[in-house]
Design a protein around this motif. Structure first.
Motif, PDB file in Angstrom:
ATOM      1  N   ALA A 169      -6.292   1.329   0.879  1.00 55.75           N
ATOM      2  CA  ALA A 169      -5.540   2.573   1.072  1.00 55.75           C
ATOM      3  C   ALA A 169      -4.194   2.492   0.342  1.00 55.75           C
ATOM      4  O   ALA A 169      -3.796   1.437  -0.143  1.00 55.75           O
ATOM      5  CB  ALA A 169      -5.341   2.844   2.558  1.00 55.75           C
ATOM      6  N   ASN A 170      -3.504   3.615   0.313  1.00 54.13           N
ATOM      7  CA  ASN A 170      -2.252   3.726  -0.467  1.00 54.13           C
ATOM      8  C   ASN A 170      -1.006   3.654   0.404  1.00 54.13           C
ATOM      9  O   ASN A 170      -1.003   4.141   1.533  1.00 54.13           O
ATOM     10  CB  ASN A 170      -2.228   5.074  -1.199  1.00 54.13           C
ATOM     11  CG  ASN A 170      -3.137   5.081  -2.413  1.00 54.13           C
ATOM     12  OD1 ASN A 170      -3.609   4.045  -2.855  1.00 54.13           O
ATOM     13  ND2 ASN A 170      -3.378   6.267  -2.954  1.00 54.13           N
ATOM     14  N   VAL A 171       0.036   3.092  -0.193  1.00 58.48           N
ATOM     15  CA  VAL A 171       1.378   3.148   0.393  1.00 58.48           C
ATOM     16  C   VAL A 171       2.275   3.889  -0.593  1.00 58.48           C
ATOM     17  O   VAL A 171       2.324   3.531  -1.766  1.00 58.48           O
ATOM     18  CB  VAL A 171       1.957   1.737   0.618  1.00 58.48           C
ATOM     19  CG1 VAL A 171       3.415   1.820   1.088  1.00 58.48           C
ATOM     20  CG2 VAL A 171       1.125   0.965   1.617  1.00 58.48           C
ATOM     21  N   VAL A 177       6.894   6.179  -5.320  1.00 55.28           N
ATOM     22  CA  VAL A 177       6.007   5.206  -5.960  1.00 55.28           C
ATOM     23  C   VAL A 177       4.809   5.012  -5.040  1.00 55.28           C
ATOM     24  O   VAL A 177       4.977   4.649  -3.866  1.00 55.28           O
ATOM     25  CB  VAL A 177       6.713   3.857  -6.222  1.00 55.28           C
ATOM     26  CG1 VAL A 177       5.700   2.793  -6.618  1.00 55.28           C
ATOM     27  CG2 VAL A 177       7.770   4.000  -7.301  1.00 55.28           C
ATOM     28  N   THR A 178       3.624   5.252  -5.564  1.00 57.83           N
ATOM     29  CA  THR A 178       2.394   5.070  -4.785  1.00 57.83           C
ATOM     30  C   THR A 178       1.621   3.890  -5.346  1.00 57.83           C
ATOM     31  O   THR A 178       1.325   3.846  -6.543  1.00 57.83           O
ATOM     32  CB  THR A 178       1.516   6.336  -4.832  1.00 57.83           C
ATOM     33  OG1 THR A 178       2.223   7.399  -4.199  1.00 57.83           O
ATOM     34  CG2 THR A 178       0.191   6.118  -4.105  1.00 57.83           C
ATOM     35  N   SER A 179       1.310   2.935  -4.494  1.00 60.54           N
ATOM     36  CA  SER A 179       0.504   1.777  -4.902  1.00 60.54           C
ATOM     37  C   SER A 179      -0.625   1.599  -3.896  1.00 60.54           C
ATOM     38  O   SER A 179      -0.568   2.099  -2.774  1.00 60.54           O
ATOM     39  CB  SER A 179       1.372   0.521  -4.980  1.00 60.54           C
ATOM     40  OG  SER A 179       2.031   0.290  -3.749  1.00 60.54           O
ATOM     41  N   THR A 180      -1.648   0.871  -4.338  1.00 63.01           N
ATOM     42  CA  THR A 180      -2.863   0.707  -3.537  1.00 63.01           C
ATOM     43  C   THR A 180      -2.947  -0.730  -3.034  1.00 63.01           C
ATOM     44  O   THR A 180      -2.815  -1.674  -3.825  1.00 63.01           O
ATOM     45  CB  THR A 180      -4.097   1.038  -4.394  1.00 63.01           C
ATOM     46  OG1 THR A 180      -3.932   2.354  -4.942  1.00 63.01           O
ATOM     47  CG2 THR A 180      -5.376   0.972  -3.578  1.00 63.01           C
ATOM     48  N   ILE A 181      -3.145  -0.890  -1.729  1.00 57.75           N
ATOM     49  CA  ILE A 181      -3.394  -2.232  -1.186  1.00 57.75           C
ATOM     50  C   ILE A 181      -4.756  -2.671  -1.715  1.00 57.75           C
ATOM     51  O   ILE A 181      -5.747  -1.963  -1.489  1.00 57.75           O
ATOM     52  CB  ILE A 181      -3.429  -2.207   0.365  1.00 57.75           C
ATOM     53  CG1 ILE A 181      -2.171  -1.550   0.938  1.00 57.75           C
ATOM     54  CG2 ILE A 181      -3.648  -3.612   0.924  1.00 57.75           C
ATOM     55  CD1 ILE A 181      -0.869  -2.226   0.610  1.00 57.75           C
TER      56      ILE A 181
END
Ligand SMILES: *[C@@H]1O[C@H](CO)[C@@H](O)[C@H](O)[C@H]1NC(C)=O
Ligand SMILES: *[C@@H]1O[C@H](CO)[C@@H](O)[C@H](O)[C@H]1NC(C)=O
Ligand SMILES: [Cu+2]
Length: 243
Positions: free
Chosen positions: A85-87, A151-155
């Motif tokens: 999922a994304n943070v 900023v969106t990153s994916t675990i």
């Protein structure tokens, strides 16, 4: 009266410059982050407390890993997220367009609330360096943050479940040979996942970057001839994508 007005004006000016993460969206759920210009009393967030929007100027300082002072707060919380999922980190303000964006994670040996961020091994899950053009006039990851404040990153879906710190770092390069680091950390509990952990070649200790990264940090992007430089190595290890 005059001196009080001056003090208030100086405080507001300081808060207007630079920037910091003040909220998150974790797998679609919004979380309030730390508010450095509010009283610490009663703040209870997933973000580690920090004292101001000012940069960390010393790559070797203990505050390099999770800002000043980087320890968990009295009301420290963590957010639960599925691997894969994304943070999204949200900045309340950001004022520099030149430099890379990096997102790191580190596994806590047990509970993150009792973990010292300087004892952990960090791996990178996201980076945005020089996106186009040359280092003097080109488009950088920080320019995107200036526009969107996000900023969106994916675990990584393969990551082992457990407690982790996530660390967003903006490295501002607009001042020649004087890097400005803006790190903020939050606590996550990762569920699901593929049981994997990154190998040693993906791990780094903070504070500090390895000597080989000096040329990516102590740099004059406006140097004579810099208009011809169209590559930039983002500091730190390569991004771990779960392989
Ligand atoms: C940077 O931090 C290190 C570690 O605390 C310290 O030894 C060094 O003197 C600091 N450098 C400057 C320029 O403040
Ligand atoms: C996560 O973010 C990426 C990049 O913004 C996006 O492409 C992807 O659809 C997002 N995934 C989820 C599950 O929201
Ligand atoms: Cu600044």
């Amino acid at each position: 009266m005059k001196s009080l007005a001056f003090i208030v004006a100086a405080f507001v000016t300081r808060a207007l410059a630079h920037g910091g993460v003040t909220s998150y969206v974790v797998d679609g759920t919004p979380y309030t982050g730390w508010q450095p210009y509010n009283s610490p009393t009663g703040q209870s967030t997933i973000e580690r407390p920090y004292s101001s929007y000012d940069p960390i100027l010393n790559v070797s300082a203990s505050t390099f890993s999770c800002n000043n002072n980087g320890a968990s707060g009295g009301g420290q919380k963590s957010a639960t997220i599925r691997a894969g999922a994304n943070v999204t980190a949200k900045w309340s303000q950001w004022t520099h367009a030149q430099g890379p964006v990096m997102v790191y994670m580190a596994k806590c040996p047990g509970s993150c609330t009792s973990a010292n961020s300087n004892d952990l091994s960090w791996f990178k899950i996201y980076e945005r360096g020089l996106l186009s053009g040359n280092i003097a006039n080109g488009a950088w990851g920080l320019g995107e943050v200036m526009k969107t404040l996000l900023v969106t990153s994916t675990i990584p879906a393969a990551l082992a479940a457990g407690e982790y710190l996530i660390r967003h770092e903006l490295l501002a390069l607009h001042q020649a040979n004087t890097p400005q680091f803006y790190p903020e950390c939050a606590q996550l509990v990762v569920t699901g996942g593929g049981g994997k952990t990154p190998g040693d070649q993906y791990l780094i200790k903070f504070p500090g970057y390895p000597p080989l990264d000096r040329q990516s940090i102590y740099i004059d992007i406006y140097c004579f001839g810099c208009g011809g430089i169209i590559t930039y190595k983002v500091p730190g290890p390569p991004v771990w994508n779960g392989q």
